[in-house]
Write an enzyme that holds these catalytic residues in place. Structure first.
Site, PDB file in Angstrom:
ATOM      1  CD1 TRP A 130      -2.489   1.825   0.457  1.00 30.71           C
ATOM      2  CD2 TRP A 130      -1.957   1.914   2.637  1.00 30.71           C
ATOM      3  NE1 TRP A 130      -3.146   2.900   1.005  1.00 30.71           N
ATOM      4  CE2 TRP A 130      -2.836   2.986   2.338  1.00 30.71           C
ATOM      5  CE3 TRP A 130      -1.495   1.769   3.936  1.00 30.71           C
ATOM      6  CZ2 TRP A 130      -3.251   3.900   3.300  1.00 30.71           C
ATOM      7  CZ3 TRP A 130      -1.909   2.674   4.893  1.00 30.71           C
ATOM      8  CH2 TRP A 130      -2.780   3.726   4.576  1.00 30.71           C
ATOM      9  CG  ASP A 211      -2.849  -3.142   6.770  1.00 30.70           C
ATOM     10  OD1 ASP A 211      -3.991  -3.091   7.277  1.00 30.70           O
ATOM     11  OD2 ASP A 211      -2.343  -2.189   6.145  1.00 30.70           O
ATOM     12  CE  LYS A 246     -10.464   0.751   2.339  1.00 27.18           C
ATOM     13  NZ  LYS A 246      -9.888   1.632   1.398  1.00 27.18           N
TER      14      LYS A 246
END
Ligand code: LMR
Length: 396
Positions: A130, A211, A246
């Site tokens: 990311w 993560d 999300k």
């Protein structure tokens, strides 16, 4: 004094939204920031969230601070869906946790814990990872290192190279893994590959750091948690940064959880006290609203069922869009070059374009993606997929 500061260019991920918003072209398509969108291009509020908010509003009597570790229903609910009801680390009280402002806040708190435990901690992240991992965790003070993960040319994991790199790691080193829906590649470890990572973590003694920002968007709530649950069974220590952005659609509510799995219940309590103290230094107290929504949903059987259904619909739509885009690209390019998109998971895939091609897509076709050629699959709709596929073909 402030005149000494120089202006900075827009953030490579967040900047695409602004650029797209300012584009007057009615055919523009935003494939930039990782936000889920429905067929109408909107990011809806989940029905379970609307109902939970109504209940919270009706019952609310105060805006006084939540406790430093955060909302206990949120922590209980998230750790239960993450590890699964009967996981031994929950039964043994070996989980430390504090609520944090988003998955990013959780990453930052956990970086602080690693540095307090060991001032020169090396954190190994995948190449690619990311776009904000290295800025965020590096700025916290971790010594950032990288291991190979994804071969952009082959559109596949570089698993052998990853294993070779992990074989060199040892105690006191930390390896960051994406729980599912790898950002930016969309290429996840299989269960067999997770097991190999588990073997290596056991043999070599490094600490895994997961993560977990897309729980439920890959294969399902239980399947996506395979790696976390397996590692938590096998290694004495594990770190997880959890995001509800999300999977609960709570992006702006900044709802995250910093989690440690520790060798003993006493160490878990110590880790929690350290994390709460780090949060106190950074922002003092966690924000309440997002966590109370998630806590309300996960404490209620009906709301949980409604939310699970909405996550399933979101995941099915993403996988349908992946198949649709692959097919459209096969038609427009006359090749099977983009078939891999259908097999990847989550919001993201790489197109394998150069920054110049990405720039042309933007200036000639008003199709916005980030410079690495990562696309957010959720920006595709049944209505725009043909235009997107033609646009991509036009810059090849
Ligand atoms: C993304 O990767 O697009 C999201 O995680 C949003 C962000 O903050 O970068």
């Amino acid at each position: 004094m402030l005149e000494k500061l120089s202006p900075l260019p827009p953030d490579p991920i967040l900047g695409t939204t602004v650029a797209c918003r300012n584009d007057p072209n009615p055919d523009k398509v935003d494939l930039g920031v990782g936000v889920y969108k429905d067929a109408g291009g909107n990011t809806p509020v989940f029905e379970a969230v609307v109902e939970a908010e109504a209940r919270i509003l009706a019952a609310q009597t105060t805006k006084a601070y939540v406790s430093p570790p955060g909302d206990s229903r949120f922590i209980e609910g998230v750790t239960r869906i993450l590890f699964g009801e009967d996981h031994p680390v929950l039964a043994d009280g070996r989980v430390g946790a504090v609520q944090a402002p988003g998955g990013s806040g959780a990453l930052r708190v956990l970086a602080g814990v690693l540095l307090r435990a060991q001032a020169d901690t090396e954190l190994w992240v995948s190449t690619p990872t990311w776009g904000n991992h290295i800025p965020l965790l590096g700025a916290a003070g971790l010594d950032m290192q990288q291991y190979p993960y994804y071969d952009r040319g082959a559109h596949a994991l570089s698993f052998d190279a990853m294993v070779e790199a992990l074989k060199q790691r040892g105690p006191g080193e930390v390896v960051l893994l994406h729980g599912c829906c790898h950002n930016p590649s969309g290429a996840d470890l299989t269960r067999e590959q997770w097991d190999v990572v588990g073997d290596l973590a056991e043999e070599r003694g490094f600490t895994p750091f997961i993560d977990f920002a897309y729980h439920g968007l890959g294969e399902g709530l239980d399947d996506d948690a395979y790696g976390v649950r397996m590692l938590a069974r096998r290694v004495p220590e594990l770190i997880v940064a959890y995001s509800a952005s999300k999977n609960f659609g709570l992006y702006r509510e900044r709802t995250g959880l910093a989690i440690t799995v520790d060798a003993t219940a006493e160490q878990a309590a110590t880790a929690t006290s350290q994390m709460a103290n780090i949060a106190r230094e950074l922002y003092s107290m966690p924000p309440a609203h997002g966590a109370s929504i998630v806590g309300e949903i996960l404490a209620d059987v009906e709301l949980t069922a409604s939310w699970t259904g909405e996550v399933t619909a979101m995941r099915d739509r993403l996988n349908g869009l992946r198949a649709l885009l692959s097919r459209s690209l096969a038609e427009t390019t006359g090749t099977d070059e983009f078939d891999y998109i259908a097999g990847e998971r989550g919001l993201f895939s790489f197109l394998g374009l150069s920054p110049e091609q990405v720039q042309r897509l933007q200036s000639e076709r008003s199709v916005y993606l980030i410079p690495s050629s990562r696309i957010n699959v959720a920006g595709i709709t049944e209505a725009n997929v043909g235009y997107v596929a033609e646009s991509i073909a036009s810059v090849l």
